[in-house]
Write an enzyme that holds these catalytic residues in place. Structure first.
Site, short mmCIF file in Angstrom:
data_model
loop_
_atom_site.label_atom_id
_atom_site.label_comp_id
_atom_site.label_asym_id
_atom_site.label_seq_id
_atom_site.Cartn_x
_atom_site.Cartn_y
_atom_site.Cartn_z
N LYS A 53 0.84 -1.20 0.00
CA LYS A 53 0.00 0.00 0.00
C LYS A 53 0.88 1.25 0.00
O LYS A 53 0.61 2.21 -0.72
CB LYS A 53 -0.95 -0.03 1.21
CG LYS A 53 -2.03 -1.12 1.07
CD LYS A 53 -2.77 -1.39 2.37
CE LYS A 53 -3.65 -2.63 2.21
NZ LYS A 53 -4.35 -3.00 3.46
N GLN A 97 -4.85 -2.12 9.72
CA GLN A 97 -4.56 -3.38 9.03
C GLN A 97 -5.06 -4.56 9.87
O GLN A 97 -4.71 -4.70 11.04
CB GLN A 97 -3.05 -3.49 8.77
CG GLN A 97 -2.66 -4.71 7.97
CD GLN A 97 -3.26 -4.72 6.56
OE1 GLN A 97 -3.23 -3.72 5.84
NE2 GLN A 97 -3.83 -5.85 6.16
N ASP A 120 -10.91 2.21 4.07
CA ASP A 120 -11.20 0.79 3.82
C ASP A 120 -12.71 0.56 3.70
O ASP A 120 -13.14 -0.51 3.27
CB ASP A 120 -10.64 -0.08 4.95
CG ASP A 120 -9.25 -0.62 4.63
OD1 ASP A 120 -8.89 -0.67 3.43
OD2 ASP A 120 -8.52 -0.99 5.57
#
Ligand code: NAD
Length: 283
Positions: A53, A97, A120
């Protein structure tokens, strides 16, 4: 005739090139999109994902920062950091994460994110907006799958889409996106009786179960579009999807490879969401 292989790697690369131009235009207006990743613990796969990322951020000109915490970190430390990042004007997107170390409650941490910075799209506010078909942040993997389908020109309206997997981050949001495109959607899961009987009816079959070779050629209708979301590490260290690629490609009309299919699109859509959040912050 073997299936057309949908190349997620090159589609993601062209998307990143487009994003770079948008980021440059934003920079000219004095705004540099910024993404903060929270990485707690020492899961090796998570480290690889966060690194990928950050690499995509660098390529597109997005500022990125990684906030690392030890395996034993307490929830309050993460909540404090999230509050600080929520208030940080240089940060437009925050991701936590997953998976997190066991002592942490992912639901509580995700709920602490400012929904506008939840790039997200896992916050209940964003998933709720998706359910209602209103604008919000759409999770990267299902959004990436939709881009792949669109790019390949796969017809969706009136077609039967079968998704294997009902997680909050892949299966359920993808079902909503396919419904928005007028597909008839079935979600299968680990308790589904006679999985093959359902998957054989699919015009679009999405495998998101995390089980290598779960989908074999006998489970696929001739000409169907097969999207493989699965990422499984095999005993020999190689990565494999949920679909028996070599067998299924002889039956399907379209198929995505692993690696090089959904994975790169997931990362590209995260950057799309971050850039969009930066645009909205000045709108
Ligand atoms: P999850 O473990 O949360 O959910 C898996 C789902 O599959 C569950 O709903 C379960 O009921 C179902 N399932 C499991 N075994 C099954 C079986 N034998 N038959 C039918 N259904 C079955 O997983 P997730 O987070 O949704 O991820 C699924 C897979 O996708 C994993 O391999 C994950 O690594 C991968 N993934 C890939 C990306 C990407 O960018 N490519 C992103 C997210 C997840």
């Amino acid at each position: 005739m073997p299936a057309t292989v949908i190349d997620g790697k090159s589609l993601a690369a062209s998307l990143r090139a487009t994003l770079k131009r948008t980021v440059d235009a934003l920079a000219a207006r004095g705004v540099r999109p910024g993404l903060a990743a929270i990485l707690a613990g020492d899961d090796p796969a998570s480290r690889v994902y966060v690194r990928n990322k950050a690499r995509a951020c660098a390529e597109t000109g997005v500022h990125s920062e990684v906030h690392e915490f030890a395996q034993e970190v307490c929830e309050n430390a993460l909540l404090e950091r999230i509050a600080r990042l929520n208030a940080d004007r240089a940060v437009h997107g925050i991701l936590v994460q997953l998976p997190l170390p066991r002592q942490l409650d992912a639901g509580r941490l995700l709920a602490a994110l400012a929904p506008a910075k939840d790039v997200d799209g896992f916050h209940a506010a964003n998933l709720g907006l998706l359910l209602q078909g209103r604008p919000g942040v759409v999770p990267g993997t299902p959004a990436g799958v939709m881009r792949l389908l669109e790019h390949a020109g796969v017809p969706l309206a009136g077609r039967h889409a079968v998704i294997v997997g009902r997680s909050n981050i892949v299966g359920k949001p993808l079902a909503l996106l396919l419904l928005q495109k007028d597909a008839t959607v079935t979600i299968c899961h680990s308790k589904t009786a006679d999985l093959a009987c359902v998957t054989r009816q699919a015009d679009i079959l999405v495998a998101a179960a995390g089980r290598p070779k779960l989908i074999g050629a006998a489970m696929v209708k001739a000409g169907a579009c097969v999207i493989d979301v699965g990422v499984n590490r095999l005993a020999d260290g190689k990565i494999a999807g949920d679909v028996d690629f070599n067998a299924v490609k002889e039956v399907a009309g379209w198929i995505t490879p692993v690696p090089g299919g959904v994975g790169p699109m997931t990362v590209a859509m995260l950057i799309v969401n971050t850039v969009r959040a930066a645009e909205l912050s000045i709108a």
